[in-house]
Design an enzyme around this catalytic site. Structure first.
Site, PDB file in Angstrom:
ATOM      1  N   THR A  66       0.309   0.347   6.712  1.00  0.00           N
ATOM      2  CA  THR A  66       0.166  -0.553   5.296  1.00  0.00           C
ATOM      3  C   THR A  66       0.554  -2.336   6.453  1.00  0.00           C
ATOM      4  O   THR A  66       0.775  -2.411   7.142  1.00  0.00           O
ATOM      5  CB  THR A  66       1.303  -0.490   4.583  1.00  0.00           C
ATOM      6  OG1 THR A  66       1.947  -1.737   3.364  1.00  0.00           O
ATOM      7  CG2 THR A  66       3.009  -0.242   5.518  1.00  0.00           C
ATOM      8  N   GLY A  67      -0.239  -3.492   5.446  1.00  0.00           N
ATOM      9  CA  GLY A  67      -0.180  -4.298   5.690  1.00  0.00           C
ATOM     10  C   GLY A  67      -1.650  -5.554   5.531  1.00  0.00           C
ATOM     11  O   GLY A  67      -2.455  -5.180   4.955  1.00  0.00           O
ATOM     12  N   THR A 107       1.194  -1.168  -0.204  1.00  0.00           N
ATOM     13  CA  THR A 107      -0.049   0.025  -0.271  1.00  0.00           C
ATOM     14  C   THR A 107       0.987   0.883  -0.113  1.00  0.00           C
ATOM     15  O   THR A 107       2.212   1.041   0.353  1.00  0.00           O
ATOM     16  CB  THR A 107      -1.028   0.448   1.417  1.00  0.00           C
ATOM     17  OG1 THR A 107      -2.078  -0.852   1.225  1.00  0.00           O
ATOM     18  CG2 THR A 107      -1.727   1.651   1.438  1.00  0.00           C
ATOM     19  N   ASP A 151      -8.192  -2.478   5.131  1.00  0.00           N
ATOM     20  CA  ASP A 151      -7.937  -1.635   5.992  1.00  0.00           C
ATOM     21  C   ASP A 151      -7.931   0.174   5.706  1.00  0.00           C
ATOM     22  O   ASP A 151      -8.224   1.154   5.873  1.00  0.00           O
ATOM     23  CB  ASP A 151      -7.515  -1.273   7.113  1.00  0.00           C
ATOM     24  CG  ASP A 151      -5.608  -1.867   6.009  1.00  0.00           C
ATOM     25  OD1 ASP A 151      -5.786  -1.854   5.553  1.00  0.00           O
ATOM     26  OD2 ASP A 151      -4.580  -0.755   7.086  1.00  0.00           O
ATOM     27  N   GLY A 205      -5.167  -5.880   6.160  1.00  0.00           N
ATOM     28  CA  GLY A 205      -6.163  -4.944   5.857  1.00  0.00           C
ATOM     29  C   GLY A 205      -6.754  -5.845   7.352  1.00  0.00           C
ATOM     30  O   GLY A 205      -7.797  -4.852   7.814  1.00  0.00           O
TER      31      GLY A 205
HETATM   32  N1  GLY Z   1      -3.700  -3.103   3.883  1.00  0.00           N
HETATM   33  C1  GLY Z   1      -3.754  -2.868   2.727  1.00  0.00           C
HETATM   34  C2  GLY Z   1      -5.084  -3.736   2.151  1.00  0.00           C
HETATM   35  O1  GLY Z   1      -5.117  -5.080   2.980  1.00  0.00           O
HETATM   36  O2  GLY Z   1      -6.049  -3.668   1.569  1.00  0.00           O
END
Ligand code: GLY
Length: 307
Positions: A222-223, A171, A202, A225
């Site tokens: 980021t990660g 992300t 997220d 979500g």
């Molecule tokens: N962190 C980005 C997603 O899970 O879409």
């Protein structure tokens, strides 16, 4: 006047030296540096944190190295559906979009939702229609699609593993504190390779992947979500700072530890009105960078430290 700072990420995940070629490593560092340079120019000229994070995020969205805007990962059906959010710490105004398909810079669409609609969160066809009505720059599927992302989808479909467990492609996000001590956050993503059923992560969920409050700080995540939504990560970090009086690093590390305890991985960037610039992540790497009046630094691997 406060000292301005800009912190960015381009995703966290299983990013290890042996997995990146020297050419890819160099190109990504260059891209991070260019994004920092653009946002820094806004802040150094006395611009707002809000303008700086939008400008920085637009550059990262346009860069095919990162999973946002151009270079977004593909859904199971082979389309690009993008999520983005932006938030202004001055009055906690916020805008977010989910599952948008045709706006060149989804973060600018999120800002338009914040500033030109009575709403905070628009999704899919409605958000695409709002974008056209507002005259935002439109782009066709060929703008967003890259051969590398298509290859990644094909690999995933062959393996029948429909969850991007390694989250290599993250992300993008930017947080800033400006010379007046105001903070802002922006986050944008293509989500997960092979996502289905209009899955939303997220990133556009205010309080999960994105949050900004002048009483605490600005956070972009980021990660994985799903875990960040469950833990309300970005708001939780700001709440710990504001209500418990925790230091920025302590609050960020505590919430990332909770993500780990739930079984999730990823990271956050955070700035505070007092000028703290924090990274916290539990993955082998996070594409990241920091700029201030003293200069610019970028890093990829965990062993490069916090910056
Ligand atoms: N962190 C980005 C997603 O899970 O879409």
């Amino acid at each position: 006047m406060a000292e301005w700072k800009l912190v960015i990420h381009g995703g966290a995940g299983v990013i290890e030296r042996e997995r990146l070629t020297a050419a890819a490593d160099g190109a990504i560092r260059e891209s991070l540096g260019r994004a920092l340079e653009a946002g820094s120019a806004t802040l150094a000229a006395g611009g707002s944190a809000l303008d700086a994070v939008e400008r920085t995020a637009c550059l990262l969205e346009d860069d095919p190295h990162f999973n946002a805007g151009r270079g977004s990962v593909f859904t199971y059906q082979g389309s690009n559906e993008m999520d983005a959010a932006i938030m202004d710490g001055r009055d906690r105004s916020a805008g977010a979009v989910a599952g948008v398909t045709a706006t060149r810079n989804p973060v600018s669409l999120a800002r338009a939702v914040m500033e030109r609609s009575p709403h905070v969160f628009l999704a899919r066809e409605g958000a695409d229609a709002f974008s056209r009505e507002q005259g935002l720059e439109q782009a066709g599927p060929e703008w967003f699609a890259t051969a590398e992302r298509r290859r990644q989808l094909e690999m995933m479909l062959q393996s029948e593993d429909y969850f991007d467990a390694e989250l290599k492609y993250g992300t993008i996000g930017a947080v800033a504190v400006d010379a007046r001590g105001h903070v802002a956050a922006a986050t944008s993503t293509g989500g997960l390779t092979g996502k289905r059923w209009a899955r939303i992560g997220d990133t556009p969920v205010i309080g999960a992947g994105t949050y900004a409050d002048d009483r605490a700080g600005a956070v972009s995540a980021t990660g994985a979500g799903e875990y960040f939504i469950r833990a309300g990560v970005a708001h939780e970090i700001c709440a710990r700072i504001r209500l418990l009086g925790e230091g920025a690093q302590q609050a960020a590390d505590a919430v990332i530890a909770e993500i780990g305890a739930l079984g999730g991985s990823g990271g956050i960037i955070l700035v505070t009105p007092a000028g703290d610039a924090i990274f916290s992540f539990n993955t082998p790497g996070m594409y990241r960078g920091l700029a201030s009046a003293s200069g610019r630094k970028v890093a990829i691997y965990a062993d490069e430290g916090a910056l």
